[in-house]
Design a protein around this motif. Structure first.
Motif, short mmCIF file in Angstrom:
data_model
loop_
_atom_site.label_atom_id
_atom_site.label_comp_id
_atom_site.label_asym_id
_atom_site.label_seq_id
_atom_site.Cartn_x
_atom_site.Cartn_y
_atom_site.Cartn_z
N VAL A 34 1.00 -1.14 0.09
CA VAL A 34 -0.11 0.10 -0.10
C VAL A 34 0.84 1.22 0.08
O VAL A 34 1.94 1.15 0.84
CB VAL A 34 -0.94 0.06 1.40
N SER A 35 0.99 1.92 -0.75
CA SER A 35 1.74 3.14 -1.31
C SER A 35 1.02 4.72 -1.32
O SER A 35 -0.21 4.58 -1.68
CB SER A 35 2.30 3.20 -2.39
N TYR A 36 1.72 5.64 -0.72
CA TYR A 36 1.12 6.95 -0.74
C TYR A 36 1.88 7.61 -2.36
O TYR A 36 3.27 7.30 -2.27
CB TYR A 36 1.53 7.73 0.28
N PHE A 37 1.15 8.24 -3.16
CA PHE A 37 1.66 8.80 -4.28
C PHE A 37 1.31 10.29 -4.24
O PHE A 37 0.28 10.57 -3.82
CB PHE A 37 0.96 8.06 -5.55
N TYR A 38 2.32 10.95 -4.76
CA TYR A 38 2.16 12.47 -4.94
C TYR A 38 1.96 12.76 -6.63
O TYR A 38 2.97 12.61 -7.42
CB TYR A 38 3.10 13.42 -4.38
N ASP A 39 0.85 13.35 -7.05
CA ASP A 39 0.72 13.76 -8.51
C ASP A 39 1.24 15.32 -8.40
O ASP A 39 0.46 16.10 -8.17
CB ASP A 39 -0.68 13.49 -8.99
N SER A 40 2.50 15.39 -9.06
CA SER A 40 3.04 16.93 -9.04
C SER A 40 2.09 17.75 -10.12
O SER A 40 2.18 18.86 -10.01
CB SER A 40 4.38 16.95 -9.33
N THR A 41 1.49 17.13 -11.08
CA THR A 41 0.83 17.80 -12.26
C THR A 41 -0.51 18.35 -11.57
O THR A 41 -1.01 19.60 -11.65
CB THR A 41 0.25 16.82 -13.27
N ARG A 42 -1.36 17.39 -10.97
CA ARG A 42 -2.51 18.10 -10.21
C ARG A 42 -2.28 18.44 -8.83
O ARG A 42 -3.30 18.90 -8.27
CB ARG A 42 -3.58 16.86 -10.29
N ASN A 43 -1.46 18.27 -8.37
CA ASN A 43 -0.69 18.52 -6.82
C ASN A 43 -1.62 18.10 -5.84
O ASN A 43 -2.54 18.81 -4.92
CB ASN A 43 -0.74 20.18 -6.65
N VAL A 44 -2.05 16.47 -6.01
CA VAL A 44 -2.73 15.78 -4.98
C VAL A 44 -1.97 14.64 -4.55
O VAL A 44 -0.99 14.19 -5.21
CB VAL A 44 -4.02 15.45 -5.68
#
Length: 411
Positions: A34-44
């Motif tokens: 189970v991983s946390y991801f950071y979307d730099s394009t949408r900043n979410v």
């Protein structure tokens, strides 16, 4: 660009039963990543978990979410977008605590990102509202170029043409920068949407550039017209001066002719009138010349600002076109990556199918091996039994031989 994993752990994944809303339904047969991801394009921030190629968790963290510990090794949170409740079972309390801390950290980061986005939207709307008010004026107006209504003479009115009123496009450069910055704030869109918006912005600024060039041409025409009017006033002043000198000469030449009192007074009034008009016109000419000179400096200054604005807008348009080209290249690269991903996915599926076939063959071979081992074990047991029987028979034959030998000796 894209999403990057920033924290990972392993846990058993559950979802609430959609029918009862009470019981937990396991979505993984064993512990998965189970991983946390950071979307730099949408900043979410998102929580993602895969069981093979199937996504069993795909939850976007919002400021309204809450992670609740229901036991020492179990925690849960509700996702309104997915319309479900996720549950995670960890191997230890330490892993659960670490996951909860990260959840709170990224939840706070999501809240700050949302507030920052709202502030940008407010700053974007402010310059547009100011520009819509119409209170910004050009430093030059038709009245400042032509003079006031009291200063205009009837000769100028007949020879001058009406000026074009400056539009709201003739804004100072500082306000244009604010409006331009506001126009560059884009919402969260796909690459294709951004390219469309940037194309629209480029068209808008091309129209703005054409308007500035038109205003520049109008100001240049107004300056030329003012210069022509000055030349005309000089000619009129010279004509009045010649008329005055002619009358003075006529008066000097006719001094020996006796005039009547009324004729003398008429000539004197005419002379005084001509002198008064000449003086008034000279004063008006000097005033108008000073005004035109000051306005000419202002026109040159404004023209320089417009030229600088045009150059900067052309540079901005060039940069935007380069950005559009980069976006097109990125879209092409993304398509290539998508094709590679599809190809790899197909290969992975083929490998999985082949793996399943090999697993079936291996299971069959194991069964056959086990059967062969059982048959060999039975054969060994039979051989042992046969050997034991043979040993007994040999022993009996030996005893029989010994007995026969004894009988022969006795006889």
């Amino acid at each position: 660009m894209g999403e990057q994993p920033i924290f990972s752990t392993r846990a058993h994944v559950f979802q609430i039963d959609p029918n009862t809303k009470k019981n937990w339904v396991p979505t993984s047969k064993h512990a998965v990543t189970v991983s946390y991801f950071y979307d730099s394009t949408r900043n979410v921030y998102r929580i993602i978990s895969l069981d093979g190629s199937k996504a069993i968790i795909n939850s976007t963290i919002t400021p309204n979410m809450t992670f609740t510990k229901t036991s020492q090794k179990f925690g849960q949170w509700a996702d309104s977008r997915a319309n479900t409740v996720y549950g995670l079972g960890f191997s230890s309390e330490h892993h659960l605590t670490k996951f909860a801390e990260k959840f709170q950290e990224f939840k706070e980061a999501a809240r700050l990102a949302k507030e920052k986005s709202q502030e940008k939207m407010e700053l974007t709307s402010t310059p547009s509202q100011e520009s819509a008010g119409g209170d910004l004026q050009s430093p030059l107006t038709p009245e400042s170029i032509n003079g006031t209504d009291d200063e205009r003479t009837h000769e100028v009115t007949q020879n001058s043409e009406p000026r074009a009123e400056p539009t709201q496009n003739a804004l100072p450069f500082s306000h244009r920068k604010n409006i331009f910055k506001g126009a560059l704030v884009l919402p969260n869109q796909t690459g294709h949407g951004k390219a469309i918006v940037r194309s629209a912005i480029s068209k808008h600024w091309e129209a703005e550039l054409a308007t500035l060039k038109g205003n520049n041409a109008k100001l240049t025409a107004a300056l030329l017209e003012s210069t022509a009017n000055v030349k005309q006033w000089k000619q009129q002043l010279a004509a009045y001066q010649e008329e005055a000198e002619r009358l003075h000469k006529r008066k000097d030449e006719d001094t020996f002719i006796p005039f009547k009192d009324d004729e003398a007074r008429g000539i004197q009034r005419t002379e005084e009138k001509i002198v008064h008009e000449t003086t008034s016109l000279a004063y008006s000419f000097v005033t108008e010349l000073e005004c035109v000179s000051s306005q000419a400096n202002a026109v040159h200054t404004h023209k320089a600002e417009l030229n600088q604005t045009i150059q900067e807008l052309e540079e901005t348009l060039k940069k935007k076109e380069e950005e559009i080209e980069k976006l097109k290249q990125e879209i092409d690269n993304a398509r290539e990556l998508q094709e590679q991903r599809d190809s790899l996915t197909q290969k992975l599926q083929d490998v999985e199918i082949r793996n399943k076939d090999l697993e079936g063959q291996l299971s069959d071979l194991e069964q056959r091996l086990e059967k062969s081992q059982n048959e060999q074990e039975a054969f060994r047991n039979n051989l042992k039994t046969l050997l034991e029987i043979l040993d007994g028979k040999i022993f009996e034959l030996t005893e029989l031989r010994d007995n026969l030998a004894k009988l022969l000796e006795c006889s």
